[in-house]
Design an enzyme around this catalytic site. Sequence first.
Site, mmCIF file in Angstrom:
data_model
loop_
_atom_site.group_PDB
_atom_site.id
_atom_site.type_symbol
_atom_site.label_atom_id
_atom_site.label_comp_id
_atom_site.label_asym_id
_atom_site.label_seq_id
_atom_site.Cartn_x
_atom_site.Cartn_y
_atom_site.Cartn_z
ATOM 1 N N ASP A 10 57.860 44.782 102.307
ATOM 2 C CA ASP A 10 56.845 45.260 103.255
ATOM 3 C C ASP A 10 55.447 44.705 102.978
ATOM 4 O O ASP A 10 54.596 44.713 103.864
ATOM 5 C CB ASP A 10 56.770 46.797 103.241
ATOM 6 C CG ASP A 10 58.101 47.435 103.578
ATOM 7 O OD1 ASP A 10 58.859 46.820 104.346
ATOM 8 O OD2 ASP A 10 58.387 48.534 103.069
ATOM 9 N N ARG A 27 64.693 32.557 120.436
ATOM 10 C CA ARG A 27 63.914 31.798 121.434
ATOM 11 C C ARG A 27 64.816 30.836 122.207
ATOM 12 O O ARG A 27 64.658 30.643 123.412
ATOM 13 C CB ARG A 27 62.757 31.036 120.786
ATOM 14 C CG ARG A 27 61.827 30.449 121.831
ATOM 15 C CD ARG A 27 60.560 29.890 121.244
ATOM 16 N NE ARG A 27 59.633 30.896 120.753
ATOM 17 C CZ ARG A 27 58.872 31.665 121.521
ATOM 18 N NH1 ARG A 27 58.944 31.572 122.837
ATOM 19 N NH2 ARG A 27 58.040 32.543 121.004
HETATM 20 P P1 ATP Z 1 59.569 50.907 98.810
HETATM 21 O O1 ATP Z 1 58.193 50.414 99.191
HETATM 22 O O2 ATP Z 1 60.570 49.840 98.825
HETATM 23 O O3 ATP Z 1 59.963 52.143 99.570
HETATM 24 P P2 ATP Z 1 58.811 52.626 96.612
HETATM 25 O O4 ATP Z 1 58.677 52.367 95.155
HETATM 26 O O5 ATP Z 1 57.552 53.026 97.324
HETATM 27 O O6 ATP Z 1 59.470 51.321 97.260
HETATM 28 P P3 ATP Z 1 59.906 55.310 96.835
HETATM 29 O O7 ATP Z 1 61.223 55.752 97.339
HETATM 30 O O8 ATP Z 1 58.690 55.854 97.481
HETATM 31 O O9 ATP Z 1 59.948 53.708 96.879
HETATM 32 O O10 ATP Z 1 59.807 55.659 95.277
HETATM 33 C C1 ATP Z 1 60.815 55.272 94.379
HETATM 34 C C2 ATP Z 1 61.145 56.420 93.462
HETATM 35 O O11 ATP Z 1 59.992 56.754 92.683
HETATM 36 C C3 ATP Z 1 61.535 57.716 94.151
HETATM 37 O O12 ATP Z 1 62.900 57.734 94.534
HETATM 38 C C4 ATP Z 1 61.239 58.756 93.081
HETATM 39 O O13 ATP Z 1 62.298 58.826 92.143
HETATM 40 C C5 ATP Z 1 60.024 58.139 92.368
HETATM 41 N N1 ATP Z 1 58.792 58.799 92.855
HETATM 42 C C6 ATP Z 1 58.084 58.492 93.973
HETATM 43 N N2 ATP Z 1 57.026 59.318 94.110
HETATM 44 C C7 ATP Z 1 57.066 60.158 93.050
HETATM 45 C C8 ATP Z 1 56.239 61.262 92.605
HETATM 46 N N3 ATP Z 1 55.149 61.659 93.290
HETATM 47 N N4 ATP Z 1 56.607 61.886 91.465
HETATM 48 C C9 ATP Z 1 57.681 61.503 90.749
HETATM 49 N N5 ATP Z 1 58.498 60.491 91.120
HETATM 50 C C10 ATP Z 1 58.196 59.827 92.244
#
Ligand code: ATP
Length: 333
Positions: free
Chosen positions: A128, A155
Site C-alpha cells: 500500500d 486497454r
Molecule cells: P498492513 O499494512 O499490511 O495491513 P499492518 O502491520 O498494518 O500491515 P495490522 O493487521 O494492522 O497490519 O497489524 C499486524 C499485527 O500487529 C496485528 O495482527 C496485531 O497482532 C498487531 N497489532 C496491531 N496493532 C496493535 C496494537 N495496538 N497493540 C498490539 N498489537 C497490535
Amino acid sequence: MKRIGVLTSGGDAPGMNACIRAVVRAADSCGLETMGINRGYHGLINGDVTRLDRRACANIIHQGGTVLGTARSPEFRTREGRARAIEVIKQWGIEGLVLIGGDGTFRGGSVLASEYPVKIVGVPGTIDNDVYGSDFSIGFDTAVNSALQAIDKIRDTALSLERLFFVEVMGHHTGFIALECGIAGGAEELLIPEVPTSIEELCERLRQGFDSGKRSAIVVVAEAEQPGISFRIADEVRDRLGLDSRVVILGHIQRGGSPTARDRVLASKLGMTAVETLVSGRDACMVGEIRGEIACSPLQDTWEKKKQLHPDLKKLGELFSGRKAFPAMTEGR
Ligand code: ATP
C-alpha cells in the site's frame, strides 16, 4: 547483543524475502545469530521459532510472499498474548527484533517493547505504500507493475470492443497504487481518496471525452477501504450516461509475484540497515528511504502521522484526468 529475531507481519508483500535474507546476512557478518519467527506475532506467541543462517536464505530473493509466513494476531493485542510472546523471547535469548510490516505491526512491537526490554526496529513492508517515514515501502513497486500489466491488457480489449472499464486496485485507505499505475497506464480517470470526486464530475468528464470522439476509457479506482465500490460507480455512470461498462477488480494478484529489482534492492538495503541500527544501540525506530537516502524515524510517527501523496504526482494525475488547467499551460492561448 548476540541474537536477534526477524518476523513478517500484516499483509505479505513481494520483497519481504529479500529483506529477511539481508537481515540474516548482515547479522551474520556482525557475529549475531538470527532467529526466524514464523507467522508474525502469532508465531512469537506460540514459540514458532527457527534458526536462520545463510543457507536457509539461499534462493529466496526472487520469491514473492514471505518464507516466514505472516498473520494477523488478535491475541497479540491482549496483555496475556504478549506475556506469552515475552516468555518465548526470554526462552530464546532474543535481544533485538526486526519487524517487517506496516504501522499496525510497529504499534504492536512498541507495546511489547514497553512491557519487556527488547530492542525493536521496523522495516516498512506493505504494497500500500502508506507508511510514514519512507518514500517507498517494500512491495509497492511490484504491486504497481502488476497492476500496470493488467491495465495494459485491459486497454487492448477496451480499444477493440470500444468500452469503458473500471479497474479497481488495492491501497488500503490511500491512492498510492492507483495514482502510479493510473499515470503509467494512461488512465482517462483516477478515483483516489486524496482527491474527492463527485459522480457528477466523473460523468461530466467521461461525457466530454466520449463527445470528443473517444470510444473507450479506463478509470482506475482505488478501493479505499470499500472493496467492490467500482460496481456501484459503474451502475451510477450507466444510469446517468447510458454507458455500458465492465468492472475488473485486480485484488490479490497485486500482492503476489516475483519482486521487481527496485523492491529487491530497497528490501536488501533496509534489511541491512535495520541490523546496523540494532547493533549501534538505537531502537524504537523505523528504517526507510527518503529522497534516496536512508532515514530513521521514530516508530510512533508511523501511526501518528499520515503519509501524503507526492505533490508532483498528484498534480500529474489531475492534469491527465483533465481535472485542472494549469496557468503555465493556458497562458497565451
Ligand atoms: P498492513 O499494512 O499490511 O495491513 P499492518 O502491520 O498494518 O500491515 P495490522 O493487521 O494492522 O497490519 O497489524 C499486524 C499485527 O500487529 C496485528 O495482527 C496485531 O497482532 C498487531 N497489532 C496491531 N496493532 C496493535 C496494537 N495496538 N497493540 C498490539 N498489537 C497490535
